[in-house]
Design a protein around this motif. Structure first.
Motif, short mmCIF file in Angstrom:
data_model
loop_
_atom_site.label_atom_id
_atom_site.label_comp_id
_atom_site.label_asym_id
_atom_site.label_seq_id
_atom_site.Cartn_x
_atom_site.Cartn_y
_atom_site.Cartn_z
N THR A 103 11.11 -18.55 15.34
CA THR A 103 9.91 -18.01 15.97
C THR A 103 9.14 -17.24 14.92
O THR A 103 9.66 -16.97 13.84
N LEU A 104 7.92 -16.88 15.23
CA LEU A 104 7.10 -16.15 14.27
C LEU A 104 7.78 -14.85 13.88
O LEU A 104 7.85 -14.49 12.70
N ASP A 105 8.36 -14.15 14.86
CA ASP A 105 9.02 -12.88 14.55
C ASP A 105 10.22 -13.09 13.64
O ASP A 105 10.45 -12.32 12.71
N GLU A 106 10.99 -14.13 13.93
CA GLU A 106 12.16 -14.39 13.08
C GLU A 106 11.72 -14.69 11.66
O GLU A 106 12.33 -14.24 10.69
N ALA A 107 10.65 -15.47 11.53
CA ALA A 107 10.17 -15.81 10.19
C ALA A 107 9.67 -14.56 9.48
O ALA A 107 9.93 -14.37 8.29
N LEU A 108 8.96 -13.72 10.20
CA LEU A 108 8.47 -12.48 9.57
C LEU A 108 9.65 -11.60 9.14
O LEU A 108 9.62 -10.98 8.09
N ASP A 109 10.69 -11.57 9.98
CA ASP A 109 11.87 -10.79 9.61
C ASP A 109 12.50 -11.33 8.34
O ASP A 109 12.92 -10.57 7.47
N LEU A 110 12.55 -12.65 8.26
CA LEU A 110 13.11 -13.28 7.07
C LEU A 110 12.29 -12.90 5.84
O LEU A 110 12.84 -12.58 4.78
N PHE A 111 10.98 -12.91 6.01
CA PHE A 111 10.08 -12.52 4.93
C PHE A 111 10.37 -11.09 4.49
O PHE A 111 10.53 -10.80 3.30
N LYS A 112 10.48 -10.20 5.45
CA LYS A 112 10.72 -8.80 5.11
C LYS A 112 12.06 -8.63 4.41
O LYS A 112 12.20 -7.86 3.45
N LYS A 113 13.06 -9.38 4.89
CA LYS A 113 14.36 -9.30 4.24
C LYS A 113 14.27 -9.75 2.80
O LYS A 113 14.81 -9.13 1.89
N GLY A 114 13.56 -10.87 2.58
CA GLY A 114 13.41 -11.39 1.23
C GLY A 114 12.72 -10.39 0.32
O GLY A 114 13.13 -10.19 -0.82
N VAL A 115 11.69 -9.74 0.86
CA VAL A 115 10.96 -8.75 0.04
C VAL A 115 11.85 -7.57 -0.29
O VAL A 115 11.87 -7.07 -1.41
N SER A 116 12.62 -7.10 0.70
CA SER A 116 13.46 -5.93 0.41
C SER A 116 14.59 -6.27 -0.54
O SER A 116 15.10 -5.42 -1.25
N GLU A 117 14.99 -7.57 -0.58
CA GLU A 117 16.01 -7.94 -1.57
C GLU A 117 15.39 -7.98 -2.96
O GLU A 117 15.99 -7.59 -3.94
N LYS A 118 14.14 -8.48 -3.02
CA LYS A 118 13.49 -8.61 -4.31
C LYS A 118 13.03 -7.26 -4.84
O LYS A 118 13.11 -7.00 -6.03
N TYR A 119 12.49 -6.46 -3.95
CA TYR A 119 11.94 -5.17 -4.36
C TYR A 119 12.56 -4.06 -3.52
O TYR A 119 11.92 -3.56 -2.59
N PRO A 120 13.78 -3.68 -3.83
CA PRO A 120 14.47 -2.72 -2.96
C PRO A 120 13.73 -1.39 -2.84
O PRO A 120 14.01 -0.62 -1.92
N GLU A 121 12.79 -1.14 -3.75
CA GLU A 121 12.14 0.17 -3.71
C GLU A 121 11.03 0.25 -2.67
O GLU A 121 10.50 1.32 -2.40
N LEU A 122 10.65 -0.90 -2.08
CA LEU A 122 9.55 -0.87 -1.12
C LEU A 122 10.06 -0.47 0.25
O LEU A 122 11.19 -0.77 0.62
N ILE A 157 0.87 -1.18 0.00
CA ILE A 157 0.00 0.00 0.00
C ILE A 157 0.90 1.22 0.00
O ILE A 157 1.69 1.41 0.92
N ASP A 158 0.77 2.03 -1.06
CA ASP A 158 1.58 3.24 -1.15
C ASP A 158 3.06 2.95 -0.96
O ASP A 158 3.75 3.64 -0.22
N GLY A 159 3.54 1.91 -1.61
CA GLY A 159 4.97 1.63 -1.54
C GLY A 159 5.42 1.02 -0.23
O GLY A 159 6.61 0.84 0.00
N LYS A 160 4.47 0.65 0.63
CA LYS A 160 4.88 0.07 1.91
C LYS A 160 4.33 -1.34 2.01
O LYS A 160 3.19 -1.62 1.63
N LEU A 161 5.14 -2.24 2.55
CA LEU A 161 4.74 -3.64 2.65
C LEU A 161 3.64 -3.80 3.69
O LEU A 161 3.69 -3.20 4.76
N ASN A 162 2.67 -4.61 3.33
CA ASN A 162 1.54 -4.81 4.23
C ASN A 162 1.15 -6.29 4.26
O ASN A 162 1.15 -6.95 3.23
N ILE A 163 0.86 -6.81 5.43
CA ILE A 163 0.41 -8.20 5.53
C ILE A 163 -1.04 -8.21 6.00
O ILE A 163 -1.35 -7.74 7.10
N ASP A 164 -1.90 -8.74 5.14
CA ASP A 164 -3.33 -8.73 5.48
C ASP A 164 -3.63 -9.65 6.66
O ASP A 164 -2.95 -10.65 6.88
#
Lengths: 303, 347, 285
Positions: free
Chosen positions: B325-344, B133-140
């Motif tokens: 842990t859930l937080d670690e997994a979410l962090d991994l997710f965010k890292k992956g997204v920022s590697e794939k889409y550095p503009e987000l 949303i507006d260039g920012k990552l969001n998890i529904d």
């Protein structure tokens, strides 16, 4: 050589015959090297279909690599998987090399065994990994056999655990390289003066003592050479963990190697970060190469 | 010239099409001479997916891919004593009942689904907010609900964490796999469940279909005209025949057990027993598909869907397997997204 | 001193038995996987799903036919791999011999520098220049083209080194002199005198280069994106990541078999040369 006049006119051919190598090297290695270094100083990546950059950012990419980029983690992963494979590799190679070069032991069928152990070296690493992925899956043959033999009660999830995934990578590396190392070490052992072995025998030394007190020390230069070249190869580890984990390096990126990380950036077209990582790798392997080079040079002298 | 995306690729195909429609490599449907009125019988979502950012429709589909819950009749018999779709639906009418049923199924040695990834699409299709949303990552929220529910199922041993399409995932298509259900549209039923192999549940006709806890869609094929084509009339004709002509589309359903993009035709087929699926033991699921297709809302689709989904499922696998842990997994997710889409922006 | 009972340690006979046991175990460790690969490539998907069997099935032809007619362009992939590997091998051995000849047969001012330079860069992996390589290829408009994957084989330091060593003991300067006296031009001397003499070493290096290029995944994947130019390793990676292709395990195993067994087959025929070549290289290196 003949008189100067003739020698000079032939010697220019030395330059001529070198031209193909030099031209191709410059075009396909040197220029890309400079391009890579150049790119490492720019911010340059794709955002959807639009390109951001290239904008000059100095050492920012490098800084990012070390602060956010987890480069230490991937280096650690690479080293762990390398060591896990290399230690058995060297141990087994020494053992086999000693046996193959032992004239008293007179092993039959050496050619058969050598053919077999060298075989994995020629196998396509990506196909080999795909095979292992299929074989070690939860419902795959390995689990089926282990369960039916009663060794396991339920299938073991090889790819859901950090160390089993790493161990599989290391095991595959071991299989693919120990044959090569064995033959190398065997050649080295054969080059040892047999009179040393004879006099040791006269002195009543056991074969174990001979191995540890004579063979091993004399092999040290070769062992160092093997270790460093293996290390340089280890740093390039890519095909096996990439295919095994489908590029994720999971669980939790514990199997992600430096080159997998580089590949990720190249794939995402993030050329700035890819460039910085490449330069770092270049420096590290360059230093290691220098060590090997110096080392081989010394060996040449002592011959 | 026609261009065609293969029908089995879901997100990649749709994403590609949207990007290409924005980058204008296709003609608009209007330019081909096909009017809105002619398309009135099509399901809305098939049109929404290929509408570009200016509101122009750029492709048409003959397929509809609403999904249903496909259950193992013998498992239902074993656990609840009935294989009747209406009864089974009460057991899976909501996620709460679904998760309760998982417990009952496990008692008899069945996994409720083959892998957590089987249910992902159902949750994600019912997400109301997009990934970015507006260039920012969001998890529904619905996606986080998938994580919660799935973790509980995995921890209790009611399902696994296999990759979709893997050998392990496919084991449930055979009786020995002891899996209760899969989620999928028509093409999964007749193409992916190993119906041609002797001994598979599909081959024995022992699957059944119900709506399940939520509706969703999976995949589809769209045809578009390449920009600048000289054959506009021909293309339009082909498109009309495939995506509007009721007779032809009904034939497709008869021949391939597919579900087509024509509401009246499908409503008619829903009552017609000749459209029964062999794989489903003679059940006619078309009525369910019609109901499902109407409800599909793809407005939250975006360009980042495929990449985010991939990174999210990979990252969450670690959490399900107990490696993070859930937080670690979410962090991994965010890292992956920022590697794939550095503009987000990823926080 | 060791506390051994016999002063000579474990008797030879026992050692021999241990050695054979270990060697057999290791051989199994090397070969088992390929046996399973072979067996599973001959079975149907449901047979594979139902468990392991040491007995091959009868589905070989069917699996092969499905694979070839399936969604992966596998025959084209093999062809592509073959073209690239073959071209690389040819260019590599010819020009590495030429480069080695340059250093071996002539004295010139930059000789020592070149030799040292080539040795120095021998161990630097090509992956570090991958980025520059991509950019170069894009700039030359050679994406999806085999040329950037074949031509660089001309500059192969490792092959050069091996051939140079061989030349040192097998190509005496007198031979070259004699040819000159006979009136041969330098280029002709290289092609008709030096090159044929190097045949054994060239054969070994050609095999190694071919196999190395055949197995290469990283570099071709950087520039080959269209399905009809992809090589086998790239197709395998695609198989690993794409959903719907892992459908029929019979096909999957057949594809892996297709990538692995040709090399094994050729290796077994040439094994004496190959293993011998490694040993020679070891002694010299």
């Amino acid at each position: 050589m003949k008189n100067n006049h003739k020698a000079v006119s032939y010697n220019k051919w030395g330059y001529i015959f070198l031209i193909p190598f030099v031209v191709v090297y410059v075009i396909f290695q040197l220029i890309p090297l400079f391009t890579t270094i150049y790119n490492s100083f720019f911010e340059n990546f794709m955002s959807g279909l639009k390109q951001v950059g290239p904008n000059f950012v100095g050492f920012q990419n490098y800084a990012k690599l070390f602060s956010e980029g987890d480069i230490w983690v991937y280096l650690q992963n690479t080293m762990i998987m390398w060591i896990l494979g290399f230690v058995p590799q060297i141990a087994v190679s020494l053992l086999l090399g000693a046996w193959f070069s032992d004239t008293m032991l007179r092993l039959r069928g050496q050619r058969f065994f050598k053919t077999v152990i060298y075989l994995p070296n020629l196998i396509m690493a990506s196909a080999f990994s795909m095979l292992f992925f299929a074989l070690f899956s939860d419902g795959g043959p390995v689990n089926t056999i282990l369960v039916s033999m009663g060794i396991l009660k339920a299938p073991y999830r090889f790819f859901s655990h950090v160390w089993s995934t790493r161990a599989l990578v290391a095991f595959m590396n071991f299989l693919m390289w120990f044959g090569n190392t064995t033959i190398l070490l065997m050649a080295g052992m054969l080059g040892i003066d047999t009179s040393l072995f004879e006099s040791a025998e006269v002195d009543g030394a056991t074969s174990t003592q001979v191995f540890f007190r004579i063979t091993l020390p004399l092999l040290r230069p070769i062992l160092v050479y093997v270790m460093i070249t293996s290390l340089i190869g280890g740093l390039q580890m890519f095909d096996v963990p990439q295919i095994l984990t489908n590029g994720t390096g999971d669980p939790m990126r514990s199997s992600m190697t430096l080159i997998m990380y580089l590949n990720k950036h190249l794939f995402n077209k993030n050329f700035g970060m890819a460039g910085a990582l490449s330069v770092i790798l270049f420096i590290v392997t360059g230093i290691l190469s220098l060590i090997v080079f110096r080392f081989s040079g010394n060996r040449e002298k002592t011959r | 010239m026609l261009t065609r995306t293969t029908w089995m690729l879901s997100f990649p195909a749709m994403k590609k099409l949207r990007l290409t429609t924005d980058v204008v490599v296709t003609e608009t449907i209007a330019d081909l001479g096909i009017t809105e009125d002619e398309l009135a019988n099509q399901f809305q979502y098939t049109k929404d997916i290929v509408t570009d950012s200016e509101g122009n429709l750029r492709g048409l589909s003959w397929q509809g891919c609403p999904g249903v819950l496909i259950y193992n009749r013998d498992a239902a018999l074993d656990v609840w004593g009935t294989e009747d779709p209406e009864q089974v639906q009460t057991m899976v009418a909501s996620w709460d009942t679904f998760n309760k049923s998982a417990e009952e199924l496990a008692a008899k040695g069945y996994k409720v689904v083959s892998t957590v990834n089987d249910t992902y699409r159902v949750y994600s299709d019912n997400a109301t907010t997009p990934w970015v949303i507006d260039g920012k990552l969001n998890i529904d929220d619905n996606i986080m609900k998938w994580v919660e529910d799935s973790k509980a199922l995995v921890d209790a041993g009611y399902t696994d964490t296999f990759e979709l399409w893997s050998d392990d995932w496919a084991k449930g298509f055979f009786p020995d796999g002891k899996v209760f259900c899969y989620f999928g549209p028509a093409w999964l039923i007749n193409f992916s469940m190993h119906a041609d192999e002797e001994g598979s549940i599909a081959n024995l006709g022992r699957w059944g279909a119900v709506e399940g806890p939520q509706g969703f869609s999976w995949g589809g094929t769209w045809i578009a005209a390449a920009k600048g084509t000289d054959n506009k009339a021909l293309v339009a004709d082909i498109m009309r025949k495939l995506t509007i002509d009721e007779t032809i589309m009904t034939d497709i359903v008869k021949a391939d057990n597919d579900f087509v993009n024509n509401k009246p035709a499908m409503e008619a087929a829903a009552d017609d027993d000749s459209f029964a699926f062999d794989v489903l033991g003679g059940q006619n699921p078309i009525g369910m598909f019609v109901a499902g297709a109407d409800k599909i809302d793809r407005s939250a689709m975006g360009d980042y869907d495929q990449g985010c989904t991939e990174e999210f499922q990979n990252a969450m696998k670690n959490y399900f397997d107990g490696n993070a842990t859930l937080d670690e997994a979410l962090d991994l997710f965010k890292k992956g997204v920022s590697e794939k889409y550095p503009e987000l922006t990823v926080e | 001193m060791e506390g051994k009972v016999k002063s000579k340690g474990v008797p030879i006979g026992v050692r021999r038995i241990i050695a054979y046991a270990v060697l057999i175990l290791i051989s199994i460790l090397c070969l088992f996987w390929f046996y399973v690969l072979f067996v599973n490539a001959t079975r149907t998907n449901s047979q594979i799903s139902s468990g392991f069997s040491p007995v091959p099935g009868t589905n070989f032809a069917a699996n092969w036919s499905n694979l070839v007619h399936g969604t992966l362009p596998i025959v084209q992939g093999m062809l592509n791999s073959f073209i690239i590997a073959g071209g690389s091998a040819l260019l590599c051995v010819y020009f590495s011999t030429m480069t080695a000849y340059a250093i071996h047969a002539y004295e010139f001012r930059l000789k020592k520098f070149m030799y040292t330079f080539i040795l120095a860069v021998m161990m630097i992996p090509t992956q570090v220049t991958a980025l520059g390589f991509i950019k170069l290829v894009q700039k030359l408009g050679l994406e999806n083209n085999f040329v950037p994957l074949i031509v660089p084989a001309v500059a192969a330091p490792v092959t050069f080194f091996y051939l140079k060593q061989y030349m040192d003991s097998n190509l005496p300067h007198e031979l070259i002199e004699a040819a000159r006296i006979d009136g041969c031009g330098e280029f002709r001397i290289f092609n008709t005198v030096a090159f044929p003499l190097m045949r054994p070493a060239i054969a070994v290096q050609a095999i190694f280069t071919f196999v190395s290029s055949w197995n290469n995944y990283f570099t071709p994947a950087l520039i080959l994106h269209k399905d009809n130019v992809k090589t086998l390793p790239i197709l395998i990676a695609q198989l690993r990541s794409a959903d719907f292709l892992k459908f029929d395990m019979g096909q999957v195993y057949m594809m892996i078999a297709f990538s692995i067994f040709p090399v094994i087959f050729v290796y077994l025929i040439l094994s004496k040369n190959i293993v011998g070549g490694v040993a020679v290289g070891a002694v010299k290196g």
